[in-house]
Design a protein around this motif. Structure first.
Motif, short mmCIF file in Angstrom:
data_model
loop_
_atom_site.label_atom_id
_atom_site.label_comp_id
_atom_site.label_asym_id
_atom_site.label_seq_id
_atom_site.Cartn_x
_atom_site.Cartn_y
_atom_site.Cartn_z
N ASN A 167 0.83 -1.21 0.00
CA ASN A 167 0.00 0.00 0.00
C ASN A 167 0.86 1.26 0.00
O ASN A 167 0.54 2.24 -0.67
N TYR B 133 -7.18 -2.14 -0.61
CA TYR B 133 -8.00 -1.73 0.52
C TYR B 133 -8.75 -2.93 1.10
O TYR B 133 -8.93 -3.03 2.30
N SER C 16 -8.57 -4.18 4.95
CA SER C 16 -9.78 -4.28 5.76
C SER C 16 -9.94 -5.68 6.35
O SER C 16 -10.24 -5.84 7.54
N PRO D 71 -3.68 3.94 6.59
CA PRO D 71 -4.14 5.13 5.86
C PRO D 71 -3.16 6.31 5.98
O PRO D 71 -2.95 7.04 5.00
#
Length: 128
Positions: free
Chosen positions: A46, A82, A86, A109
């Protein structure tokens, strides 16, 4: 659908295939080096994907067109995840690892947004 939508999808698919494979390889390589329940591999992909997207957004490749479809939507879209973030956060919570889940929910994030912003700022700085 307009012609532009139909002509870009093969580039998105090609970039997406490369990004998904890269995500898997990087995630497994990073996670294999840590004896922790924390999802370091997902955090890494990420962060890297967000940094790359920031660099692309600030460059000529980030403009609408073939480069954006291949590298932005395709590669970066598939490299970052994402849904896995999660799922792993929820899984940590279900396993009673509340601190790890909370850390992942906050850190990911912040790192991803910081990475995309850093890439954009860097390209703008280098461009003068």
């Amino acid at each position: 659908m307009s012609g532009a939508g139909w002509t870009g999808w093969p580039l998105v698919a090609l970039g997406g295939a490369a990004g998904a494979c890269l995500r898997y390889v990087v995630d497994r390589a990073v996670q294999a080096r840590h004896e922790s329940v924390f999802p370091w591999g997902t955090l890494t992909v990420n962060a890297v994907g967000s940094l790359l997207l920031g660099l692309l957004t600030g460059s000529a490749w980030g403009a609408a067109g073939p480069g954006a479809a291949l590298l932005g939507t395709g590669l970066c879209g598939a490299l970052t995840t994402y849904s896995t973030f999660s799922h792993e956060t929820l899984r940590l919570a279900e396993l009673g690892r509340a601190r790890a889940a909370a850390a992942n929910a906050v850190v990911t994030p912040v790192v991803a947004l910081g990475a995309v912003w850093s890439g954009l700022v860097l390209v703008r700085y280098l461009a003068g």
